[in-house]
Write a protein that holds these residues in place. Structure first.
Motif, PDB file in Angstrom:
ATOM      1  N   UNK A   1      48.033  37.212  43.805  1.00  0.00           N
ATOM      2  CA  UNK A   1      49.578  37.326  43.719  1.00  0.00           C
ATOM      3  C   UNK A   1      50.120  37.945  42.214  1.00  0.00           C
ATOM      4  N   UNK A   2      49.410  37.402  41.224  1.00  0.00           N
ATOM      5  CA  UNK A   2      49.736  37.866  39.919  1.00  0.00           C
ATOM      6  C   UNK A   2      49.671  39.601  39.725  1.00  0.00           C
ATOM      7  N   UNK A   3      48.728  40.191  40.255  1.00  0.00           N
ATOM      8  CA  UNK A   3      48.210  41.392  40.196  1.00  0.00           C
ATOM      9  C   UNK A   3      49.201  42.126  41.289  1.00  0.00           C
ATOM     10  N   UNK A   4      49.720  41.617  42.358  1.00  0.00           N
ATOM     11  CA  UNK A   4      50.687  42.188  43.319  1.00  0.00           C
ATOM     12  C   UNK A   4      52.201  42.297  42.456  1.00  0.00           C
ATOM     13  N   UNK A   5      52.206  41.173  41.749  1.00  0.00           N
ATOM     14  CA  UNK A   5      53.522  41.264  41.103  1.00  0.00           C
ATOM     15  C   UNK A   5      53.396  42.263  39.984  1.00  0.00           C
ATOM     16  N   UNK A   6      52.449  42.480  39.151  1.00  0.00           N
ATOM     17  CA  UNK A   6      52.742  43.304  37.980  1.00  0.00           C
ATOM     18  C   UNK A   6      52.463  44.934  38.810  1.00  0.00           C
ATOM     19  N   UNK A   7      51.982  45.056  39.625  1.00  0.00           N
ATOM     20  CA  UNK A   7      51.982  46.510  40.250  1.00  0.00           C
ATOM     21  C   UNK A   7      53.328  46.632  40.706  1.00  0.00           C
ATOM     22  N   UNK A   8      54.098  45.802  41.217  1.00  0.00           N
ATOM     23  CA  UNK A   8      55.534  46.011  41.968  1.00  0.00           C
ATOM     24  C   UNK A   8      56.347  46.289  40.578  1.00  0.00           C
ATOM     25  N   UNK A   9      55.956  45.823  39.526  1.00  0.00           N
ATOM     26  CA  UNK A   9      56.906  45.760  38.327  1.00  0.00           C
ATOM     27  C   UNK A   9      56.724  47.265  38.060  1.00  0.00           C
TER      28      UNK A   9
END
Length: 53
Positions: free
Chosen positions: A38-46
């Protein structure tokens, strides 16, 4: 049934304790992997420029 002798209660509790500990470690690992994803997805979306796709 297998005769475990006079230490049967200790043997059974020892195996049960190890099974619970291993189950707990597996659950902890799965939950941590989910949170990390989840954290990785958030960072990639940023910053989509930096995604590996």
């Amino acid at each position: 049934m297998i005769d475990l002798g006079p230490h049967a209660v200790f043997i059974i509790w020892a195996y049960l304790g190890v099974a619970i500990a291993v189950g707990g470690l597996i659950a902890w690992t799965l939950l941590d992997a989910r949170n990390t994803g989840k954290k990785l997805s958030e960072l990639e979306a940023r910053d989509p420029r930096r995604s590996a796709s």
